[in-house]
Design a protein around this motif. Structure first.
Motif, PDB file in Angstrom:
ATOM      1  N   LYS A 232       0.824  -1.208   0.000  1.00 25.84           N
ATOM      2  CA  LYS A 232       0.000   0.000   0.000  1.00 25.84           C
ATOM      3  C   LYS A 232       0.861   1.262   0.000  1.00 25.84           C
ATOM      4  CE  LYS A 232      -4.014  -2.117   2.251  1.00 25.84           C
ATOM      5  NZ  LYS A 232      -4.868  -2.162   3.455  1.00 25.84           N
ATOM      6  N   THR A 233       1.950   1.246   0.766  1.00 22.48           N
ATOM      7  CA  THR A 233       2.854   2.393   0.780  1.00 22.48           C
ATOM      8  C   THR A 233       3.456   2.610  -0.592  1.00 22.48           C
ATOM      9  OG1 THR A 233       3.394   1.936   3.099  1.00 22.48           O
ATOM     10  CG2 THR A 233       4.878   3.390   1.894  1.00 22.48           C
ATOM     11  N   LYS A 234       3.843   1.512  -1.220  1.00 19.90           N
ATOM     12  CA  LYS A 234       4.439   1.571  -2.557  1.00 19.90           C
ATOM     13  C   LYS A 234       3.439   2.143  -3.559  1.00 19.90           C
ATOM     14  CE  LYS A 234       7.107  -1.524  -5.589  1.00 19.90           C
ATOM     15  NZ  LYS A 234       6.335  -1.711  -6.809  1.00 19.90           N
ATOM     16  N   THR A 235       2.174   1.741  -3.459  1.00 23.39           N
ATOM     17  CA  THR A 235       1.140   2.246  -4.366  1.00 23.39           C
ATOM     18  C   THR A 235       0.970   3.749  -4.204  1.00 23.39           C
ATOM     19  OG1 THR A 235      -0.046   0.133  -4.370  1.00 23.39           O
ATOM     20  CG2 THR A 235      -1.294   2.089  -4.990  1.00 23.39           C
ATOM     21  N   PHE A 236       0.947   4.218  -2.963  1.00 25.83           N
ATOM     22  CA  PHE A 236       0.796   5.653  -2.693  1.00 25.83           C
ATOM     23  C   PHE A 236       1.958   6.435  -3.306  1.00 25.83           C
ATOM     24  CE2 PHE A 236       1.778   9.310   0.059  1.00 25.83           C
ATOM     25  CZ  PHE A 236       0.594  10.034  -0.083  1.00 25.83           C
ATOM     26  N   ILE A 237       3.181   5.954  -3.086  1.00 28.87           N
ATOM     27  CA  ILE A 237       4.359   6.630  -3.636  1.00 28.87           C
ATOM     28  C   ILE A 237       4.338   6.587  -5.158  1.00 28.87           C
ATOM     29  CG2 ILE A 237       6.882   6.550  -3.784  1.00 28.87           C
ATOM     30  CD1 ILE A 237       6.885   5.475  -0.907  1.00 28.87           C
ATOM     31  N   ASP A 238       3.939   5.437  -5.726  1.00 26.53           N
ATOM     32  CA  ASP A 238       3.861   5.293  -7.183  1.00 26.53           C
ATOM     33  C   ASP A 238       2.953   6.353  -7.800  1.00 26.53           C
ATOM     34  OD1 ASP A 238       5.567   3.134  -7.462  1.00 26.53           O
ATOM     35  OD2 ASP A 238       3.986   1.643  -7.204  1.00 26.53           O
ATOM     36  N   VAL A 239       1.765   6.530  -7.215  1.00 28.92           N
ATOM     37  CA  VAL A 239       0.789   7.475  -7.763  1.00 28.92           C
ATOM     38  C   VAL A 239       1.328   8.901  -7.700  1.00 28.92           C
ATOM     39  CG1 VAL A 239      -1.500   8.474  -7.439  1.00 28.92           C
ATOM     40  CG2 VAL A 239      -1.196   6.003  -7.264  1.00 28.92           C
ATOM     41  N   ILE A 240       1.917   9.274  -6.563  1.00 29.72           N
ATOM     42  CA  ILE A 240       2.472  10.627  -6.406  1.00 29.72           C
ATOM     43  C   ILE A 240       3.572  10.876  -7.442  1.00 29.72           C
ATOM     44  CG2 ILE A 240       3.729  12.185  -4.881  1.00 29.72           C
ATOM     45  CD1 ILE A 240       0.829  11.756  -4.069  1.00 29.72           C
ATOM     46  N   LEU A 241       4.502   9.925  -7.571  1.00 31.10           N
ATOM     47  CA  LEU A 241       5.612  10.091  -8.509  1.00 31.10           C
ATOM     48  C   LEU A 241       5.134  10.095  -9.951  1.00 31.10           C
ATOM     49  CD1 LEU A 241       8.371   7.823  -6.886  1.00 31.10           C
ATOM     50  CD2 LEU A 241       8.191  10.315  -6.838  1.00 31.10           C
ATOM     51  N   ALA A 242       4.121   9.266 -10.254  1.00 34.38           N
ATOM     52  CA  ALA A 242       3.599   9.213 -11.620  1.00 34.38           C
ATOM     53  C   ALA A 242       2.940  10.531 -12.005  1.00 34.38           C
ATOM     54  CB  ALA A 242       2.613   8.058 -11.762  1.00 34.38           C
ATOM     55  N   VAL A 243       2.152  11.097 -11.108  1.00 36.37           N
ATOM     56  CA  VAL A 243       1.485  12.379 -11.383  1.00 36.37           C
ATOM     57  C   VAL A 243       2.524  13.481 -11.577  1.00 36.37           C
ATOM     58  CG1 VAL A 243      -0.012  14.160 -10.426  1.00 36.37           C
ATOM     59  CG2 VAL A 243      -0.648  11.754 -10.209  1.00 36.37           C
ATOM     60  N   LEU A 244       3.527  13.530 -10.696  1.00 37.56           N
ATOM     61  CA  LEU A 244       4.590  14.529 -10.835  1.00 37.56           C
ATOM     62  C   LEU A 244       5.341  14.331 -12.151  1.00 37.56           C
ATOM     63  CD1 LEU A 244       6.068  14.628  -7.209  1.00 37.56           C
ATOM     64  CD2 LEU A 244       4.717  16.399  -8.341  1.00 37.56           C
ATOM     65  N   GLY A 245       5.615  13.048 -12.484  1.00 40.00           N
ATOM     66  CA  GLY A 245       6.314  12.748 -13.729  1.00 40.00           C
ATOM     67  C   GLY A 245       5.537  13.198 -14.953  1.00 40.00           C
ATOM     68  N   LEU A 246       4.227  12.980 -14.945  1.00 40.07           N
ATOM     69  CA  LEU A 246       3.392  13.402 -16.071  1.00 40.07           C
ATOM     70  C   LEU A 246       3.394  14.924 -16.220  1.00 40.07           C
ATOM     71  CD1 LEU A 246       0.359  10.967 -15.675  1.00 40.07           C
ATOM     72  CD2 LEU A 246       1.967  11.047 -17.593  1.00 40.07           C
ATOM     73  N   ILE A 247       3.337  15.645 -15.087  1.00 39.74           N
ATOM     74  CA  ILE A 247       3.340  17.103 -15.133  1.00 39.74           C
ATOM     75  C   ILE A 247       4.664  17.634 -15.676  1.00 39.74           C
ATOM     76  CG2 ILE A 247       3.260  19.205 -13.737  1.00 39.74           C
ATOM     77  CD1 ILE A 247       1.343  17.696 -11.846  1.00 39.74           C
ATOM     78  N   ILE A 248       5.770  17.085 -15.167  1.00 40.30           N
ATOM     79  CA  ILE A 248       7.100  17.554 -15.567  1.00 40.30           C
ATOM     80  C   ILE A 248       7.417  17.170 -17.014  1.00 40.30           C
ATOM     81  CG2 ILE A 248       9.577  17.303 -15.115  1.00 40.30           C
ATOM     82  CD1 ILE A 248       8.827  16.870 -12.153  1.00 40.30           C
ATOM     83  N   LEU A 249       7.021  15.965 -17.406  1.00 46.23           N
ATOM     84  CA  LEU A 249       7.409  15.446 -18.723  1.00 46.23           C
ATOM     85  C   LEU A 249       6.404  15.738 -19.825  1.00 46.23           C
ATOM     86  CD1 LEU A 249       8.740  11.914 -17.652  1.00 46.23           C
ATOM     87  CD2 LEU A 249      10.103  13.903 -18.323  1.00 46.23           C
ATOM     88  N   LEU A 250       5.306  16.409 -19.498  1.00 46.14           N
ATOM     89  CA  LEU A 250       4.253  16.624 -20.499  1.00 46.14           C
ATOM     90  C   LEU A 250       4.766  17.254 -21.792  1.00 46.14           C
ATOM     91  CD1 LEU A 250       1.303  16.400 -21.245  1.00 46.14           C
ATOM     92  CD2 LEU A 250       0.906  18.620 -20.140  1.00 46.14           C
ATOM     93  N   PRO A 251       5.572  18.344 -21.753  1.00 42.78           N
ATOM     94  CA  PRO A 251       6.078  18.899 -23.016  1.00 42.78           C
ATOM     95  C   PRO A 251       6.905  17.889 -23.814  1.00 42.78           C
ATOM     96  CG  PRO A 251       6.407  20.448 -21.213  1.00 42.78           C
ATOM     97  CD  PRO A 251       5.992  19.146 -20.596  1.00 42.78           C
ATOM     98  N   PHE A 252       7.744  17.109 -23.109  1.00 47.36           N
ATOM     99  CA  PHE A 252       8.570  16.107 -23.787  1.00 47.36           C
ATOM    100  C   PHE A 252       7.699  15.003 -24.396  1.00 47.36           C
ATOM    101  CE2 PHE A 252      10.894  12.042 -23.531  1.00 47.36           C
ATOM    102  CZ  PHE A 252      11.923  12.314 -24.424  1.00 47.36           C
ATOM    103  N   LEU A 253       6.675  14.558 -23.658  1.00 49.65           N
ATOM    104  CA  LEU A 253       5.788  13.508 -24.167  1.00 49.65           C
ATOM    105  C   LEU A 253       5.052  13.982 -25.422  1.00 49.65           C
ATOM    106  CD1 LEU A 253       4.260  12.210 -20.791  1.00 49.65           C
ATOM    107  CD2 LEU A 253       6.105  11.178 -22.127  1.00 49.65           C
ATOM    108  N   LEU A 254       4.610  15.231 -25.414  1.00 47.79           N
ATOM    109  CA  LEU A 254       3.923  15.773 -26.590  1.00 47.79           C
ATOM    110  C   LEU A 254       4.874  15.862 -27.785  1.00 47.79           C
ATOM    111  CD1 LEU A 254       1.821  18.608 -24.911  1.00 47.79           C
ATOM    112  CD2 LEU A 254       0.994  16.398 -25.765  1.00 47.79           C
ATOM    113  N   LEU A 255       6.128  16.225 -27.524  1.00 45.50           N
ATOM    114  CA  LEU A 255       7.123  16.303 -28.591  1.00 45.50           C
ATOM    115  C   LEU A 255       7.384  14.922 -29.203  1.00 45.50           C
ATOM    116  CD1 LEU A 255       9.214  17.891 -30.220  1.00 45.50           C
ATOM    117  CD2 LEU A 255      10.856  17.484 -28.356  1.00 45.50           C
ATOM    118  N   VAL A 256       7.550  13.907 -28.352  1.00 48.17           N
ATOM    119  CA  VAL A 256       7.778  12.541 -28.850  1.00 48.17           C
ATOM    120  C   VAL A 256       6.576  12.076 -29.667  1.00 48.17           C
ATOM    121  CG1 VAL A 256       8.117  10.131 -28.185  1.00 48.17           C
ATOM    122  CG2 VAL A 256       9.331  11.933 -26.959  1.00 48.17           C
TER     123      VAL A 256
END
Length: 427
Positions: A232-256
């Motif tokens: 459960k702890t791992k799931t919580f951390i996964d979701v937080i990191l994934a959301v942050l990753g999507l926000i930070i990487l959004l311009p790069f993902l759109l470029l790819v």
């Protein structure tokens, strides 16, 4: 004739003890910089700045060396390479704590402790640890007869070993084999002498990073369900990191995505039904790396899901995306949704999963943990397709299930980052 075990220089033998390593590490990497500042720059060793820096340096060394040793227990690891990683993480975390809580500390002194720690423990590794090679005795009979095929260990068959058994790191035997009475007495005597005696399956597991499962039991894979609190702890951390990753990487993902559309006709994203947590299907997202074409009939779904070596369907850009693992980045959305984890067994296509389940016993046990963006099997084996390769992959997955821990996850993240940056190990 078995290879002789390398002899370590007697001048460094005392540094085999962990307490001496830590003590001298603290002396050289923390105390000496403190004394240097006191006598050269006239800064009292008991000033808040000196004190905070010294205490944090001690903690960083203790945690850094602990992390290094924990990473070192997993098989197939070039341990020396993780000295820098482990100490960098710990010193970096403490620097962040200083920054967030505005503690007074000396950046120069802290940096000196960091660099000296890496130099000191790297020196110990190259002078002592790099020359060590485990030496085990083999009790002949049963599955133990195949042990000498495993590399990176000096094996001695006990009926031919001339020296005292106490000089070995341990003895390995197939404890389920029907040994002669003489060998049974010998094994018992070894245990009474305090010589470590390992069952052959446990020895192979720790040397190869794979588990051959014959039956689902607490003796094979630990408890049937993994640690629920960590899950459960791992799931919580996964979701937080994934959301942050999507926000930070959004311009790069759109470029790819744009480059994929330019490179070849078809959508930028590839969507496929895969089997996930508790064997439930879900829709996975990836960057498209192949020419866009759907199977003509449903019966071809299994063949279409298999990616062959040098598959002609892979595009020019797709080759790079696969090699660098960048094609997996859209799965951050799956992680944010809770379908996947950052680390875990890779999810298989539904058609392949159904096929493997009919061919491989206990296949669905890998689904007791959420599938991951990367995993133990992926960093050790890479992409597989046929049943024999999948059987080996399953053994890696079972090893991950049994050794499910934060340390193994850290190691997988480090190895995955190395692959993404260098391309080495990717398939």
């Amino acid at each position: 004739m078995a290879k002789q075990r390398p002899v370590i220089n007697a001048s460094y033998a005392w540094l085999n003890r962990i307490r001496y390593r830590i003590a001298f590490g603290v002396l050289i990497c923390v105390i000496i910089p403190v004394l240097f500042r006191q006598f050269v720059f006239n800064v009292s060793a008991f000033s808040p700045t000196q004190y905070n820096t010294a205490i944090s340096g001690v903690f960083a060394i203790l945690l850094g060396y602990t992390g290094y040793r924990r990473l070192n227990v997993f098989p197939g690891i070039a341990a020396g390479g993780y000295i820098i990683t482990s100490f960098s993480i710990m010193f970096g975390m403490l620097s962040l704590i200083f920054l967030l809580f505005r503690f007074d500390y000396s950046r120069g002194q802290f940096l000196a402790s960091y660099l000296l720690s890496i130099a000191f423990f790297a020196l110990i590794y190259f002078k002592i640890d790099a020359h060590k090679r485990l030496a085990f005795g083999i009790v002949p009979g049963g599955g133990a007869d195949r042990l000498d095929r495993l590399e990176n260990v000096v094996w001695h068959r006990l009926e031919q070993f001339p020296g005292p058994v106490s000089s070995l790191d341990g003895v390995v035997a197939d404890l389920h084999h029907d040994h002669s009475d003489a060998w049974d007495f010998r094994i018992t005597d070894l245990v009474l002498q305090g010589v470590p005696v390992y069952h052959v399956k446990q020895a192979i597991e720790q040397l190869t990073g794979r588990i051959e499962v014959e039956a689902l039991s607490e003796n094979t894979l630990g408890s049937i369900n993994p640690n629920d609190v960590f899950l459960k702890t791992k799931t919580f951390i996964d979701v937080i990191l994934a959301v942050l990753g999507l926000i930070i990487l959004l311009p790069f993902l759109l470029l790819v995505a744009l480059v994929i559309r330019i490179d070849s006709p078809g959508p930028a994203l590839f969507r496929q039904v895969r089997v996930g947590f508790r064997a439930k299907p879900f829709l996975v997202y990836k960057f498209r790396t192949m020419r866009h074409a759907a199977p003509e009939v449903a019966s071809e779904a299994r063949n279409a899901a298999i990616t062959l070596e040098n598959d002609p369907r892979i595009t020019r850009l797709g080759q790079f995306l696969r090699r660098s693992r960048l094609d997996e980045l859209p799965q951050l959305f799956n992680i944010a949704k809770g379908d996947m984890s950052l680390i875990g067994p890779r999810p298989e296509a539904l058609a392949l999963s159904e096929w493997y389940a009919t061919e491989l016993p206990f296949y669905h046990y890998r689904h007791i943990i959420k599938p991951g963006l990367t995993g133990w099997a992926q960093i050790n084996q890479g992409h597989v397709a046929n049943v024999d390769e999948v059987r080996e992959k399953l053994q890696y997955d079972f090893y991950y299930v049994k050794n499910f821990s934060v340390w193994l996850d850290i190691l997988i993240m480090i190895r995955t980052a190395q692959t993404m940056l260098t391309g080495k190990g990717a398939k």
